[in-house]
Design a protein around this motif. Structure first.
Motif, short mmCIF file in Angstrom:
data_model
loop_
_atom_site.label_atom_id
_atom_site.label_comp_id
_atom_site.label_asym_id
_atom_site.label_seq_id
_atom_site.Cartn_x
_atom_site.Cartn_y
_atom_site.Cartn_z
N ALA A 1 0.84 -1.20 0.00
CA ALA A 1 0.00 0.00 0.00
C ALA A 1 0.87 1.25 0.00
O ALA A 1 1.83 1.35 0.78
CB ALA A 1 -0.92 0.00 1.21
N ASP B 1 1.88 5.27 0.65
CA ASP B 1 1.62 6.18 1.77
C ASP B 1 0.52 7.17 1.43
O ASP B 1 -0.13 7.72 2.33
CB ASP B 1 2.89 6.93 2.13
N LEU B 2 0.31 7.40 0.14
CA LEU B 2 -0.71 8.35 -0.31
C LEU B 2 -1.12 8.02 -1.72
O LEU B 2 -0.30 7.59 -2.54
CB LEU B 2 -0.15 9.79 -0.27
N SER C 1 -4.86 3.35 2.32
CA SER C 1 -4.04 4.54 2.08
C SER C 1 -4.91 5.79 2.05
O SER C 1 -6.01 5.77 1.49
CB SER C 1 -3.30 4.41 0.74
N ARG D 1 -2.40 11.91 10.20
CA ARG D 1 -1.57 10.80 10.66
C ARG D 1 -1.17 10.97 12.12
O ARG D 1 -1.02 9.99 12.84
CB ARG D 1 -0.32 10.72 9.79
#
Length: 245
Positions: free
Chosen positions: A48, A50-51, A74, A118
């Motif tokens: 996956a 991070d963005l 994500s 986050r």
């Protein structure tokens, strides 16, 4: 930071990559894909990212279809002007909506939201619905609505339910002990995740006005006015607040 870029227009994809280098120098674009099919295949066979930075409209359909087919954890920044997809986008971990052509300052602000998202501690199960309501409401507030300049509803928590409350049913807002309470015309009370300063910019000034440091009210909520010291006035509100002012 590993970024998956979903964009079916080559010039827009090139521009986004240049902006990414400025907004997040540590970002590495793992792949640039232009279709739902390719995105599903990539996400199914790779760790996956991070963005995900994604346009709503891809070459073979809506990028939202990806999240119908896969469980994607994500966070996502969408580039779109389609508010009709707001609820579905929220379910896809949407952090922000950016209008095309994307501006550097807007992308930088989106990354600031991502870092805050986050850094925020995980909400306990009992508070998950409230946190979700706040995220959804903030997302809707940022959507482009040329036909709506001011806020028209609030999402409020009632037991285990989330209720859309039209602004017309709001009598006043009170800030007390660092908590903002919304009172309805039929005397229901809800806590909202806004300060009075934020509400001043979201509410139509033709309907709402700031009484003092504690209150914002609709004019029909003011029942009586009483002369006070130094030319000031005391107001009686309906429904009555927790404490007079």
């Amino acid at each position: 930071m590993i970024v998956l870029l979903l964009e079916d227009e080559y010039p827009a994809a090139e521009r986004l990559q240049r902006l990414l280098q400025q907004a997040a120098p540590d970002a590495q674009v793992a792949a640039v894909l232009d279709s739902v099919t390719d995105a599903v295949q990539w996400l199914s066979s790779n760790p996956a990212p991070d963005l995900i930075l994604s346009d709503i409209q891809l070459a073979d359909g809506l990028s939202l279809e990806i999240f119908d087919q896969l469980l994607v954890r994500s966070p996502v920044i969408f580039t779109t002007a389609y508010d009709a997809y707001a609820i579905r986008a929220f379910k896809a971990n949407s952090v922000d909506y950016l209008l095309k052509p994307v501006k550097l300052a807007e992308l930088q602000a989106a990354f600031t939201k991502l870092r805050e998202w986050r850094a925020a501690p995980a909400a306990p199960a009992s508070g998950a619905a409230t946190d979700s309501a706040h995220r959804l409401e903030r997302l809707l507030d940022t959507l482009p609505r040329p036909d709506r300049q001011y806020k028209t509803r609030f999402l409020v928590r009632s037991g285990e339910q989330l209720l859309p409350l039209p602004v017309a049913q709001v009598a006043w807002f009170q800030s007390r002990h660092e908590t903002t309470t919304l009172a309805t015309t039929d005397n229901r009370r809800f806590v909202v995740d806004y300060t009075l300063e934020q509400l001043e910019s979201l509410l139509d000034p033709r309907q709402f006005f700031r009484l003092n440091r504690q209150f914002i009210a609709q004019l029909p909520a003011v029942q009586r006015l009483h002369p006070h010291f130094n030319g000031k006035l005391l107001l009686d509100l309906h429904p009555a607040p927790v404490r007079k002012y």
